[in-house]
Design a protein around this motif. Structure first.
Motif, mmCIF file in Angstrom:
data_model
loop_
_atom_site.group_PDB
_atom_site.id
_atom_site.type_symbol
_atom_site.label_atom_id
_atom_site.label_comp_id
_atom_site.label_asym_id
_atom_site.label_seq_id
_atom_site.Cartn_x
_atom_site.Cartn_y
_atom_site.Cartn_z
ATOM 1 N N LEU A 164 0.815 -1.209 0.000
ATOM 2 C CA LEU A 164 0.000 0.000 0.000
ATOM 3 C C LEU A 164 0.850 1.262 0.000
ATOM 4 O O LEU A 164 0.376 2.335 -0.383
ATOM 5 N N GLY A 165 2.081 1.140 0.505
ATOM 6 C CA GLY A 165 2.933 2.315 0.588
ATOM 7 C C GLY A 165 2.420 3.333 1.579
ATOM 8 O O GLY A 165 2.662 4.542 1.427
ATOM 9 N N ALA A 166 1.718 2.891 2.589
ATOM 10 C CA ALA A 166 1.140 3.795 3.588
ATOM 11 C C ALA A 166 1.692 3.457 4.960
ATOM 12 O O ALA A 166 2.018 2.305 5.263
ATOM 13 N N SER A 167 1.809 4.478 5.795
ATOM 14 C CA SER A 167 2.262 4.264 7.173
ATOM 15 C C SER A 167 1.095 3.797 8.043
ATOM 16 O O SER A 167 -0.068 3.846 7.638
ATOM 17 N N HIS A 168 1.431 3.367 9.245
ATOM 18 C CA HIS A 168 0.433 2.939 10.232
ATOM 19 C C HIS A 168 -0.406 1.770 9.721
ATOM 20 O O HIS A 168 -1.573 1.638 10.086
ATOM 21 N N ALA A 169 0.148 0.943 8.896
ATOM 22 C CA ALA A 169 -0.535 -0.279 8.453
ATOM 23 C C ALA A 169 0.272 -1.462 8.968
ATOM 24 O O ALA A 169 1.451 -1.615 8.633
ATOM 25 N N ASP A 170 -0.352 -2.294 9.778
ATOM 26 C CA ASP A 170 0.376 -3.391 10.395
ATOM 27 C C ASP A 170 -0.589 -4.530 10.685
ATOM 28 O O ASP A 170 -1.823 -4.366 10.653
ATOM 29 N N VAL A 171 -0.035 -5.681 10.989
ATOM 30 C CA VAL A 171 -0.812 -6.841 11.401
ATOM 31 C C VAL A 171 -0.294 -7.246 12.767
ATOM 32 O O VAL A 171 0.892 -7.597 12.917
ATOM 33 N N CYS A 172 -1.151 -7.178 13.763
ATOM 34 C CA CYS A 172 -0.743 -7.426 15.146
ATOM 35 C C CYS A 172 -1.286 -8.761 15.617
ATOM 36 O O CYS A 172 -2.384 -9.177 15.217
ATOM 37 N N PRO A 173 -0.559 -9.436 16.489
ATOM 38 C CA PRO A 173 -1.072 -10.696 17.057
ATOM 39 C C PRO A 173 -2.225 -10.401 18.013
ATOM 40 O O PRO A 173 -2.366 -9.280 18.513
ATOM 41 N N PRO A 174 -3.060 -11.388 18.291
ATOM 42 C CA PRO A 174 -4.173 -11.176 19.233
ATOM 43 C C PRO A 174 -3.635 -10.902 20.622
ATOM 44 O O PRO A 174 -2.575 -11.391 21.010
ATOM 45 N N GLU A 175 -4.400 -10.110 21.374
ATOM 46 C CA GLU A 175 -3.957 -9.758 22.734
ATOM 47 C C GLU A 175 -4.180 -10.950 23.662
ATOM 48 O O GLU A 175 -5.112 -11.691 23.528
#
Length: 246
Positions: free
Chosen positions: A235-246
């Motif tokens: 996407l070339g965009a900041s603040h894009a991530d995949v986080c593990p479940p809490e």
């Protein structure tokens, strides 16, 4: 008495509406002579179940304002507490009998019957713990044996009725299928939530097709998340991530 008498639905199809179920009309004339009374104590009755030979089971709850000690799930003034599940008393009544309704079990939150009406399962609140107990339909807790030994209520088995849910219910997860679901749902959520200016010129379906074959080489959930992070980088965009479940 249901379904008899004049059709008040206004349709020409014998009470059936083209877009709904058949209309049910109750003929009020002589209703008091056609209804069989149930000599049950005053209160709120729910979860009605009819067994063979006219045996009726139902859960009884005290009326609003009754002393809170009569049923869990009530406030200090006896009114239903919306933050707590209400439990009642399972009662048994035999239609046509002169005997009053008898109490079978306390603390019942839910009643379920088997298809043959021979067994009942009760979800019960026992001092704050939720337990499942199974008994013969319409039966109470088993009495002690010939040696006057009371069955241990905490030991699973037919004597106590307690069902060891943790030992009987298991969940099997096919990890490859789960990771594929994560892959598809995460990318679909990205397309819904990212601003349209970011998606301009990006073929979301083509990106998905390009990365999907790599899933076959994934060995753990963290590797699956790494793969999805690589997709996010497209996407070339900041603040894009995949986080593990809490």
């Amino acid at each position: 008495g249901a379904g008899r008498g004049r059709d008040w639905s206004g349709s020409d199809g014998g009470g059936r509406d083209d877009d709904g179920p058949p209309a049910v009309v109750i003929e009020a004339c002589g209703l008091s002579q056609r209804v069989r009374p149930m000599p049950a104590p005053a209160g709120r009755m729910e979860q009605l179940a009819v067994l063979w030979d006219g045996v009726v089971l139902f859960t009884a709850y005290p009326a609003a304002g009754a002393p809170p000690a009569e049923s869990a799930g009530h406030t200090a003034h006896g009114f239903v507490d919306p933050e707590q599940e209400e439990v009642g008393v399972l009662m048994k009544l035999v239609l046509g009998s002169a005997s009053p309704a008898v109490t079978l079990h306390h603390g019942v939150a839910e009643l379920t019957l088997s298809a043959d009406l021979g067994t009942m399962a009760l979800r019960m609140d026992e001092e704050g713990d939720t337990r499942i107990r199974a008994f013969v339909a319409g039966g109470g807790r088993p009495e002690g044996d010939e040696d006057d030994r009371e069955p241990d209520p905490d030991t699973p088995g037919p004597e106590s009725g307690l069902v060891a849910v943790s030992a009987r219910v298991g969940l099997r997860v096919h990890l490859a299928i789960e990771w594929r679901q994560m892959f598809d749902e995460a990318w679909a959520a990205t397309g819904r939530r990212v601003h349209s200016s970011v998606l301009a010129g990006i073929d979301m379906a083509a990106v998905s097709r390009a990365y999907a074959p790599v899933l076959a080489r994934v060995w753990c959930a963290e590797e699956a998340r790494d793969l999805m992070r690589e997709m996010q980088a497209e996407l070339g965009a900041s603040h894009a991530d995949v986080c593990p479940p809490e």
